[in-house]
Write an enzyme that holds these catalytic residues in place. Structure first.
Site, PDB file in Angstrom:
ATOM      1  N   TRP A 149     -55.224   0.092  50.631  1.00  0.00           N
ATOM      2  CA  TRP A 149     -54.212   1.015  50.342  1.00  0.00           C
ATOM      3  C   TRP A 149     -52.805   0.605  51.081  1.00  0.00           C
ATOM      4  O   TRP A 149     -51.652   0.644  50.966  1.00  0.00           O
ATOM      5  CB  TRP A 149     -54.339   2.500  50.378  1.00  0.00           C
ATOM      6  CG  TRP A 149     -53.180   3.340  50.233  1.00  0.00           C
ATOM      7  CD1 TRP A 149     -52.396   4.017  50.754  1.00  0.00           C
ATOM      8  CD2 TRP A 149     -52.581   3.295  48.553  1.00  0.00           C
ATOM      9  NE1 TRP A 149     -51.264   4.772  49.925  1.00  0.00           N
ATOM     10  CE2 TRP A 149     -51.509   4.055  48.774  1.00  0.00           C
ATOM     11  CE3 TRP A 149     -52.741   2.779  47.535  1.00  0.00           C
ATOM     12  CZ2 TRP A 149     -50.752   4.367  47.768  1.00  0.00           C
ATOM     13  CZ3 TRP A 149     -52.050   2.935  46.295  1.00  0.00           C
ATOM     14  CH2 TRP A 149     -50.818   3.578  46.597  1.00  0.00           C
TER      15      TRP A 149
ATOM     16  N   GLU B 242     -52.326   2.663  42.173  1.00  0.00           N
ATOM     17  CA  GLU B 242     -53.861   2.595  42.280  1.00  0.00           C
ATOM     18  C   GLU B 242     -54.486   1.618  41.687  1.00  0.00           C
ATOM     19  O   GLU B 242     -55.556   0.974  42.006  1.00  0.00           O
ATOM     20  CB  GLU B 242     -54.320   4.214  41.660  1.00  0.00           C
ATOM     21  CG  GLU B 242     -53.765   5.390  42.307  1.00  0.00           C
ATOM     22  CD  GLU B 242     -54.250   5.462  43.976  1.00  0.00           C
ATOM     23  OE1 GLU B 242     -55.280   4.779  44.086  1.00  0.00           O
ATOM     24  OE2 GLU B 242     -54.048   6.193  44.585  1.00  0.00           O
TER      25      GLU B 242
ATOM     26  N   TYR C 215     -47.609   8.252  55.067  1.00  0.00           N
ATOM     27  CA  TYR C 215     -48.001   8.851  53.894  1.00  0.00           C
ATOM     28  C   TYR C 215     -48.824   9.887  53.988  1.00  0.00           C
ATOM     29  O   TYR C 215     -48.665  10.748  53.048  1.00  0.00           O
ATOM     30  CB  TYR C 215     -48.468   7.372  53.409  1.00  0.00           C
ATOM     31  CG  TYR C 215     -49.090   7.556  52.166  1.00  0.00           C
ATOM     32  CD1 TYR C 215     -48.266   7.729  50.819  1.00  0.00           C
ATOM     33  CD2 TYR C 215     -50.640   7.518  51.938  1.00  0.00           C
ATOM     34  CE1 TYR C 215     -48.849   7.949  49.745  1.00  0.00           C
ATOM     35  CE2 TYR C 215     -51.230   7.814  50.616  1.00  0.00           C
ATOM     36  CZ  TYR C 215     -50.244   7.788  49.491  1.00  0.00           C
ATOM     37  OH  TYR C 215     -50.718   8.135  48.342  1.00  0.00           O
TER      38      TYR C 215
END
Length: 195
Positions: free
Chosen positions: A54, A46, A24
């Protein structure tokens, strides 16, 4: 501080060990996103990330994309109470009623915003004139005057789960600011900011 990987490239600690986070970081994080569906998806993810890691969201992203119709705002805007219950029963995603409802609310707000120029133009209008130059993780901001202003504007436009920290994370994710450490191999990769 950056960590030199087995490939000889410097990354921040958070992106140095987990293969999913590393991929990522190397290919997606901080690259410009300027399409409605992409910005809407990142706002929602988010928001789901608030209070979680995350990595958790990234691992669940394929399922999120599946259950939220590829984050197509037109489709998600039509979700109703039965869809909320269906999503609350899906263990593949984060089952938080407020966040699920916010994703639907944000789709509706995204559709309405088209009459005013659209979500993408609104979000990108808050791009700052300068970007941070962090040398280590302690110098990476979590909010900015622009993220505070963006948060307030999105809330006025009907969006939810868009606090200033969430909007700053959005700004980082879509390349509006470059918070790659100055020693990272990704610094300046967006093409919007100097290395």
């Amino acid at each position: 501080m950056t960590v030199i990987g087995d490939d000889g490239l410097a990354r921040p600690e958070w992106a140095s060990t987990d293969p999913l986070l590393r991929e990522y970081y190397d290919t997606e994080w901080g690259m410009p996103v300027r399409d409605e569906r992409g910005v809407y998806e990142r706002i929602c993810l988010e928001g789901f990330q608030a209070g979680l890691s995350w990595a958790t969201i990234l691992r669940k992203r394929p399922a999120f994309r599946e259950v939220f119709a590829g984050f197509d705002p037109d489709v998600v805007a039509g979700f109703g109470p039965a869809d909320v219950e269906r999503l609350m029963g899906d263990a593949r995603i984060v089952r938080n009623r407020r966040k699920i409802e916010a994703t639907i609310q944000n789709a509706r707000a995204t559709v309405v915003l088209r009459a005013e120029g659209g979500l993408v133009d609104l979000v990108w209008s808050f791009q700052p004139a300068e970007t941070p130059q962090p040398r280590d993780g302690s110098e990476v901001p979590t909010v900015s005057p622009e993220s505070v202003a963006l948060s307030k504007t999105l809330r006025r436009k009907g969006f939810a789960f868009v606090g200033p920290t969430t909007t700053y994370a959005l700004m980082e994710a879509i390349g509006m600011v470059d918070t790659h450490l100055v020693t990272s191999h990704r610094r300046g990769s967006s093409g919007l900011w100097p290395a």
